[in-house]
Design an enzyme around this catalytic site. Structure first.
Site, PDB file in Angstrom:
ATOM      1  N   CYS A 143       0.774  -1.050   0.147  1.00  0.00           N
ATOM      2  CA  CYS A 143      -0.030   0.201  -0.030  1.00  0.00           C
ATOM      3  C   CYS A 143       0.765   1.402  -0.149  1.00  0.00           C
ATOM      4  O   CYS A 143       1.944   1.327   0.381  1.00  0.00           O
ATOM      5  CB  CYS A 143      -0.879   0.165   1.145  1.00  0.00           C
ATOM      6  SG  CYS A 143      -1.825  -1.439   1.504  1.00  0.00           S
ATOM      7  N   ARG A 169       2.732   0.553  -5.436  1.00  0.00           N
ATOM      8  CA  ARG A 169       2.723  -0.147  -4.221  1.00  0.00           C
ATOM      9  C   ARG A 169       1.394  -0.950  -4.056  1.00  0.00           C
ATOM     10  O   ARG A 169       1.344  -1.779  -2.884  1.00  0.00           O
ATOM     11  CB  ARG A 169       2.860   0.639  -3.117  1.00  0.00           C
ATOM     12  CG  ARG A 169       4.096   1.479  -2.894  1.00  0.00           C
ATOM     13  CD  ARG A 169       4.106   2.500  -1.818  1.00  0.00           C
ATOM     14  NE  ARG A 169       4.475   1.976  -0.685  1.00  0.00           N
ATOM     15  CZ  ARG A 169       5.708   1.598  -0.359  1.00  0.00           C
ATOM     16  NH1 ARG A 169       6.896   2.054  -0.968  1.00  0.00           N
ATOM     17  NH2 ARG A 169       6.077   0.998   0.955  1.00  0.00           N
ATOM     18  N   TRP A 196      -2.865  -2.552  -1.412  1.00  0.00           N
ATOM     19  CA  TRP A 196      -2.662  -3.943  -1.973  1.00  0.00           C
ATOM     20  C   TRP A 196      -3.142  -4.851  -0.649  1.00  0.00           C
ATOM     21  O   TRP A 196      -2.738  -4.757   0.292  1.00  0.00           O
ATOM     22  CB  TRP A 196      -1.306  -4.199  -2.029  1.00  0.00           C
ATOM     23  CG  TRP A 196      -0.795  -5.389  -2.382  1.00  0.00           C
ATOM     24  CD1 TRP A 196      -0.801  -5.839  -3.893  1.00  0.00           C
ATOM     25  CD2 TRP A 196      -0.645  -6.569  -1.795  1.00  0.00           C
ATOM     26  NE1 TRP A 196      -0.497  -7.257  -3.897  1.00  0.00           N
ATOM     27  CE2 TRP A 196      -0.197  -7.545  -2.628  1.00  0.00           C
ATOM     28  CE3 TRP A 196      -0.207  -7.023  -0.315  1.00  0.00           C
ATOM     29  CZ2 TRP A 196       0.214  -8.843  -2.316  1.00  0.00           C
ATOM     30  CZ3 TRP A 196      -0.096  -8.132   0.186  1.00  0.00           C
ATOM     31  CH2 TRP A 196       0.176  -9.153  -0.943  1.00  0.00           C
ATOM     32  N   ASN A 256      -0.279   1.516   5.779  1.00  0.00           N
ATOM     33  CA  ASN A 256       0.467   0.679   4.962  1.00  0.00           C
ATOM     34  C   ASN A 256       1.034  -0.480   6.144  1.00  0.00           C
ATOM     35  O   ASN A 256       1.801   0.231   7.102  1.00  0.00           O
ATOM     36  CB  ASN A 256       1.799   1.226   4.479  1.00  0.00           C
ATOM     37  CG  ASN A 256       2.527   0.377   3.851  1.00  0.00           C
ATOM     38  OD1 ASN A 256       2.397  -0.783   3.376  1.00  0.00           O
ATOM     39  ND2 ASN A 256       3.852   0.978   3.636  1.00  0.00           N
ATOM     40  N   GLY A 257       1.031  -1.731   5.897  1.00  0.00           N
ATOM     41  CA  GLY A 257       1.536  -2.607   6.666  1.00  0.00           C
ATOM     42  C   GLY A 257       0.343  -3.601   7.388  1.00  0.00           C
ATOM     43  O   GLY A 257      -0.557  -3.851   6.683  1.00  0.00           O
ATOM     44  N   GLU A 285      14.836 -16.792 -13.433  1.00  0.00           N
ATOM     45  CA  GLU A 285      14.159 -15.309 -13.706  1.00  0.00           C
ATOM     46  C   GLU A 285      13.354 -15.081 -15.068  1.00  0.00           C
ATOM     47  O   GLU A 285      12.444 -14.596 -14.843  1.00  0.00           O
ATOM     48  CB  GLU A 285      15.506 -14.387 -13.889  1.00  0.00           C
ATOM     49  CG  GLU A 285      15.411 -12.882 -14.276  1.00  0.00           C
ATOM     50  CD  GLU A 285      14.412 -12.097 -13.336  1.00  0.00           C
ATOM     51  OE1 GLU A 285      13.995 -12.634 -12.146  1.00  0.00           O
ATOM     52  OE2 GLU A 285      14.032 -11.242 -13.688  1.00  0.00           O
ATOM     53  N   LYS A 299       9.479 -13.895 -14.881  1.00  0.00           N
ATOM     54  CA  LYS A 299       8.964 -12.616 -15.442  1.00  0.00           C
ATOM     55  C   LYS A 299       7.900 -13.066 -16.422  1.00  0.00           C
ATOM     56  O   LYS A 299       6.867 -12.169 -16.310  1.00  0.00           O
ATOM     57  CB  LYS A 299      10.219 -12.210 -16.539  1.00  0.00           C
ATOM     58  CG  LYS A 299      10.213 -10.794 -16.742  1.00  0.00           C
ATOM     59  CD  LYS A 299      11.380 -10.101 -15.811  1.00  0.00           C
ATOM     60  CE  LYS A 299      10.761  -9.972 -14.505  1.00  0.00           C
ATOM     61  NZ  LYS A 299      11.699  -9.719 -13.429  1.00  0.00           N
ATOM     62  N   GLU A 339       4.620 -13.324 -14.039  1.00  0.00           N
ATOM     63  CA  GLU A 339       4.157 -12.205 -13.300  1.00  0.00           C
ATOM     64  C   GLU A 339       3.392 -11.433 -14.239  1.00  0.00           C
ATOM     65  O   GLU A 339       2.363 -10.754 -13.814  1.00  0.00           O
ATOM     66  CB  GLU A 339       5.162 -11.800 -12.696  1.00  0.00           C
ATOM     67  CG  GLU A 339       6.136 -10.759 -13.203  1.00  0.00           C
ATOM     68  CD  GLU A 339       7.183 -10.098 -12.074  1.00  0.00           C
ATOM     69  OE1 GLU A 339       6.640  -9.566 -10.972  1.00  0.00           O
ATOM     70  OE2 GLU A 339       8.322 -10.089 -12.094  1.00  0.00           O
ATOM     71  N   HIS A 356      15.083 -35.819 -14.142  1.00  0.00           N
ATOM     72  CA  HIS A 356      14.883 -36.215 -13.105  1.00  0.00           C
ATOM     73  C   HIS A 356      13.444 -35.978 -12.828  1.00  0.00           C
ATOM     74  O   HIS A 356      12.990 -35.906 -11.563  1.00  0.00           O
ATOM     75  CB  HIS A 356      15.700 -35.585 -11.977  1.00  0.00           C
ATOM     76  CG  HIS A 356      17.160 -35.933 -12.034  1.00  0.00           C
ATOM     77  ND1 HIS A 356      17.918 -37.062 -11.755  1.00  0.00           N
ATOM     78  CD2 HIS A 356      18.292 -35.152 -12.687  1.00  0.00           C
ATOM     79  CE1 HIS A 356      18.839 -37.209 -12.123  1.00  0.00           C
ATOM     80  NE2 HIS A 356      19.329 -36.068 -12.654  1.00  0.00           N
ATOM     81  N   LYS A 391       4.770  -3.356  -6.471  1.00  0.00           N
ATOM     82  CA  LYS A 391       6.104  -3.221  -6.894  1.00  0.00           C
ATOM     83  C   LYS A 391       7.045  -3.266  -5.664  1.00  0.00           C
ATOM     84  O   LYS A 391       8.286  -3.991  -5.654  1.00  0.00           O
ATOM     85  CB  LYS A 391       6.472  -1.851  -7.409  1.00  0.00           C
ATOM     86  CG  LYS A 391       7.849  -1.595  -7.858  1.00  0.00           C
ATOM     87  CD  LYS A 391       8.354  -2.175  -9.137  1.00  0.00           C
ATOM     88  CE  LYS A 391       9.830  -1.900  -9.293  1.00  0.00           C
ATOM     89  NZ  LYS A 391      10.095  -2.823 -10.262  1.00  0.00           N
TER      90      LYS A 391
HETATM   91  C1  AGP Z   1      10.326  -8.810  -9.882  1.00  0.00           C
HETATM   92  O1  AGP Z   1       9.653  -8.743 -11.086  1.00  0.00           O
HETATM   93  C2  AGP Z   1       9.411  -9.041  -9.013  1.00  0.00           C
HETATM   94  N1  AGP Z   1       8.263  -7.985  -8.939  1.00  0.00           N
HETATM   95  C3  AGP Z   1       9.721  -9.248  -7.522  1.00  0.00           C
HETATM   96  O2  AGP Z   1      10.330 -10.629  -7.396  1.00  0.00           O
HETATM   97  C4  AGP Z   1      10.947  -8.606  -6.722  1.00  0.00           C
HETATM   98  O3  AGP Z   1      12.010  -8.393  -7.576  1.00  0.00           O
HETATM   99  C5  AGP Z   1      11.030  -8.850  -5.263  1.00  0.00           C
HETATM  100  O4  AGP Z   1       9.629  -8.465  -4.729  1.00  0.00           O
HETATM  101  C6  AGP Z   1      11.855  -8.018  -4.575  1.00  0.00           C
HETATM  102  O5  AGP Z   1      11.734  -6.917  -4.582  1.00  0.00           O
HETATM  103  P1  AGP Z   1      13.085  -5.992  -4.006  1.00  0.00           P
HETATM  104  O6  AGP Z   1      14.135  -6.088  -5.120  1.00  0.00           O
HETATM  105  O7  AGP Z   1      12.465  -4.519  -4.323  1.00  0.00           O
HETATM  106  O8  AGP Z   1      13.488  -6.460  -2.985  1.00  0.00           O
END
Ligand code: AGP
Length: 607
Positions: free
Chosen positions: A2, A27, A74, A98-99, A479, A483, A486, A502, A602
Site C-alpha cells: 500500500c 505499491r 494492496w 501501510n502494513g 528469472e 518474468k 508475473e 529427474h 512493486k
Molecule cells: C520482480 O519482477 C518482482 N516483481 C519481484 O520478484 C521483486 O524482485 C521482489 O519482490 C524483490 O523486490 P526488491 O528487489 O524491491 O526487494
C-alpha cells in the site's frame, strides 16, 4: 504494501493527493481513497479498483480541503472492495495505513463486545476505532490518542491521521513500514516513499522506528517513542520528475527494458574511472577479512544473488551462498562475524529482506546493501551501500534494476578477486573491458526485437512454458520464468537443464514450449544433449544462443534467436534481455496489464 500520502497546505490539496497516489500506485492498486477535513468535518471518497476509478468518482462528486490523506491499496485483510478501501473513517478521525496489524483480532473482538460495529474486514479499521474511543470517550487530544493506540499494536505500520475540527494538523507515525516527510513552502507532506514526494518538494527526511510527527502547513515536529522532540537528517532529492513519465513508450516496462544500454553505460561510468582500468567504488568491507559471503534477496533480487554465487566462488574463490530472505531468518542459520552479508533489493523496502537484515545484524557488522533506492530502509540500516543506479523503476516486473544488480555484483566480484590476488591486473583489465561492451551488446539485441516478438507467438496458445539453463544461466532460466508468469499469467518454470530428466521431462509433449539458454560454453554440449531429449519427445524448443551455438544446433530447432557472442561471464546479464522481451511481448499478446499485473505490487512491504 500500500502507498500512503498526506498533505497539509495553505492551498487546496485534492488534486495533489491524486498526483501523489499516481506515483505510489506501484505499491498496490486494488483500491484507492482520499479524505480531507473541510468546514471542520471529515469528508472522503474511495473506490475499488485502480486510481482511475477514484478519479472518475471525484469528477462526479468533488471534495475539497487544505489538508488530506490518500491511500492506494494492496489487499491483505479483506477483499479488494470499496468497504475495505482506505481511509478508514470514524466521527473524529480518518486514517490510512501501510502494513499489517498482527494483533487486530483481539481488539476487534473487544470493540465488538462493546457494541462497536465494523464496516470492513480490514485490520486498519481497528486503529480508527481505537483512536476514536480515546478521543470521544477518554477525551484525549488527537496526538495522545494516536500515541496511546499505537503502543498497543503489534506488526508493521506507516500511518497518517487527520481529525475532525483540525484543518491544519495531521499525525504520522511508523514502525516497520517506511515513511518520508517532505518540506515545502507553506505546506508539508507525508508519503510512503521519497520518490512520490519529489513532485512536491526536494527536501525530505525519514521517520525512524516509532517516531511520531505532528505536521502543520508551517511546521513539522518529530517525537521519538519516548516523546522527546528529535531532529532527523535532511536529504535533498535529485530525482528528475521527467524520469517518472513513460516518454514515447506504451508501458514503463517497455521503457525500462529499452533504456538499459544507457542505464548500463551510466553505471559503468560511475564505477569505472576515466582510464577504464580501475574501479572507483563506494567504501566497501575489507576483502581480506571476508571468510564467507551470504547473499540475500527475494524474487528477482534473489536470482541476482544466485548468479553472484557462481561468480564469487569461481573468480574470487570465496565460499558463497544465496538465500531467500523469507526463509533465511526462520531456519536458524549460522552467521559469524567474518561473514559478509549482502542484501540485494531494488526498492530497499522489501519486508522479508529487512527482516533478514535485522536478524543478521545481531551476528555481524559486515552488512552490505545493494539497492536501487539509495535512501531506502535497507540502505539506511546497512553498514555499506553499493547503489545499482538504475534510476526509478516503475513497472512491477523488474528489468533494468535486475541487470544493474548483476552489473554491480560483477564489479564487486572483480574487486574482491583483485584484492585477494585471485586475478592478475591483466585479467582484471580484460574483465572490465568486457563489461564496457555491454551497452553495445544490449543495443544490438534490442534492434532485433521484432524477431523476439515473432518467437512469442509460440506461447500464446500454451498453458505452460519451461525455461532451461545450465551453470550460470540456470538462475537466468528461473528469472525468465518468473518474468513470464508475473506479467502474462502464463504458468512457467525454470529448471537446470540437467534436472529435466529427474522429473520435469514428464511434462514434455508437442504442446509444451521450452525456452533454452545455450550459448557456446563449457556446458554447451551437455545442454544440447538435454535438448535432444526434449526434441525426441516432441517438445517445442525455442533456443537462445550465439553464432557458434546456432551452427551446432541447426538440427535441433528452427526457432532460434541469435545473440551476439560474448565472454562467458557476461552471458547472465546479456541473456536476461531477450527473456524480458519475451515476457513483455507475450503479455502484450495476452492483453494483460503489463505495468500493474494482478495481485502484485512493486514494493512488498509485508511478510
Ligand atoms: C520482480 O519482477 C518482482 N516483481 C519481484 O520478484 C521483486 O524482485 C521482489 O519482490 C524483490 O523486490 P526488491 O528487489 O524491491 O526487494
Amino acid at each position: 504494501m500500500c502507498g500512503i500520502i498526506g498533505i497539509v497546505s495553505k492551498k487546496q490539496v485534492v488534486d495533489r493527493l491524486i498526483d501523489g497516489l499516481e506515483c505510489l500506485e506501484y505499491r498496490g492498486y486494488d483500491s484507492a481513497g482520499i479524505a480531507t477535513v473541510n468546514n471542520s468535518e471529515i469528508v472522503y471518497s474511495k473506490s475499488a479498483g485502480k486510481l482511475d476509478s477514484l478519479k472518475n468518482k471525484l469528477k462526479q462528486k468533488p471534495i475539497n480541503g487544505y489538508i488530506g490523506i490518500g491511500h492506494t491499496r494492496w489487499a491483505t485483510h479483506g477483499e479488494p472492495i470499496e468497504f475495505n478501501a482506505h481511509p478508514h473513517v470514524t466521527k473524529s478521525v480518518a486514517v490510512v495505513h501501510n502494513g499489517i496489524i498482527e494483533n487486530f483480532a483481539e481488539f476487534k473482538d473487544a470493540l465488538l463486545k462493546k457494541g462497536i460495529n465494523f464496516e470492513s474486514q480490514t485490520d486498519t479499521e481497528v486503529i480508527a476505532k481505537l483512536v476514536e474511543e480515546k478521543i470521544s470517550k477518554e477525551k484525549c487530544r488527537p496526538l495522545e490518542a494516536v500515541r496511546l493506540t499505537i503502543k498497543k499494536l503489534r506488526g508493521s505500520f506507516a500511518l497518517c491521521f487527520i481529525f475532525r475540527g483540525h484543518e491544519n494538523f495531521m499525525v504520522a507515525t511508523r514502525r516497520g513500514s517506511p515513511l518520508a516527510l517532505g518540506f515545502g513552502d507553506g505546506e508539508n507532506f507525508v508519503s510512503s516513499d521519497a520518490l512520490s514526494l519529489s513532485i512536491f518538494s526536494k527536501k525530505v527526511c525519514y521517520l525512524e522506528e516509532d517516531d511520531f510527527a505532528k505536521i502543520t502547513s508551517d511546521e513539522v515536529i518529530i517525537y521519538d517513542s519516548d516523546g522527546n522532540s528529535v531532529s532527523r537528517d535532511m536529504h535533498t532529492l535529485y530525482t528528475d520528475p521527467v524520469n517518472l513519465s513513460k516518454g514515447k513508450y506504451k508501458h514503463f516496462m517497455e521503457k525500462e527494458i529499452f533504456e538499459q544500454p544507457e542505464v548500463i553505460s551510466q553505471v559503468l561510468g560511475t564505477y569505472l574511472n576515466a582510464s577504464k582500468e580501475m574501479l572507483s567504488l563506494p567504501p566497501l568491507p575489507q576483502s581480506t577479512e571476508i571468510k564467507r559471503i551470504i547473499l540475500i534477496g527475494c524474487g528477482t533480487a534473489f536470482y541476482s544473488c544466485l548468479v553472484a554465487k557462481y561468480w564469487f566462488e569461481s573468480l574470487s574463490s570465496i565460499p558463497t551462498q544465496a538465500e531467500l530472505a523469507s526463509e533465511f531468518r526462520y531456519r536458524s542459520p549460522v552467521v559469524s562475524k567474518d561473514d559478509l552479508l549482502i542484501f540485494v533489493s531494488q526498492s530497499g523496502e522489501t519486508a522479508d529482506t529487512i527482516g533478514a537484515l535485522r536478524f543478521a545484524k545481531e551476528y555481524t557488522k559486515n552488512i552490505l546493501a545493494i539497492v536501487n533506492v539509495e535512501q531506502s530502509s535497507i540502505a539506511r540500516e546497512s553498514n555499506w551501500v553499493f547503489s545499482t543506479k538504475a534510476g526509478p523503476e516503475i513497472g512491477v516486473a523488474s528489468t533494468k534494476a535486475f541487470t544493474c544488480q548483476l552489473l554491480v555484483l560483477k564489479i564487486l566480484n572483480i574487486k574482491l578477486a583483485s584484492d585477494l590476488y585471485k586475478i592478475t591486473a591483466k585479467q582484471r583489465s580484460n574483465l572490465l573491458k568486457g563489461l564496457l561492451e555491454l551497452p553495445r551488446l544490449f543495443s544490438e539485441i534490442l534492434s532485433q526485437n521484432e524477431n523476439i516478438k515473432k518467437l512469442c507467438k509460440k506461447f500464446i496458445s500454451s498453458n505452460s512454458v519451461l525455461y532451461l539453463g545450465r551453470d550460470i544461466l540456470y538462475p537466468i532460466a528461473l528469472e525468465g520464468a518468473l518474468k513470464l508468469k508475473e506479467i502474462s499469467y502464463l504458468h512457467a518454470e525454470g529448471y537446470a537443464s540437467g534436472e529435466l530428466k529427474h522429473g520435469p521431462i514428464a511434462l514434455i509433449d508437442k504442446s509444451m514450449p521450452l525456452v533454452a539458454l545455450n550459448p557456446w560454453s563449457k556446458v554447451f554440449e551437455k545442454t544440447l544433449s538435454n535438448l535432444e531429449e526434449v526434441k525426441a519427445r516432441r517438445g517445442r524448443i525455442i533456443l537462445l544462443t550465439d553464432k557458434k551455438g546456432r551452427e551446432l544446433s541447426k538440427d535441433l530447432t528452427k526457432s532460434i534467436f541469435q545473440l551476439p557472442s560474448c565472454s562467458d561471464f557476461l552471458t547472465p546479464i546479456l541473456y536476461s534481455l531477450p527473456l524480458q522481451l519475451i515476457a513483455y511481448y507475450t503479455a502484450l499478446d495476452k492483453g494483460t496489464d503489463v505495468d500493474q499485473p494482478r495481485n502484485l505490487a512493486k514494493s512488498v512491504t509485508v511478510e
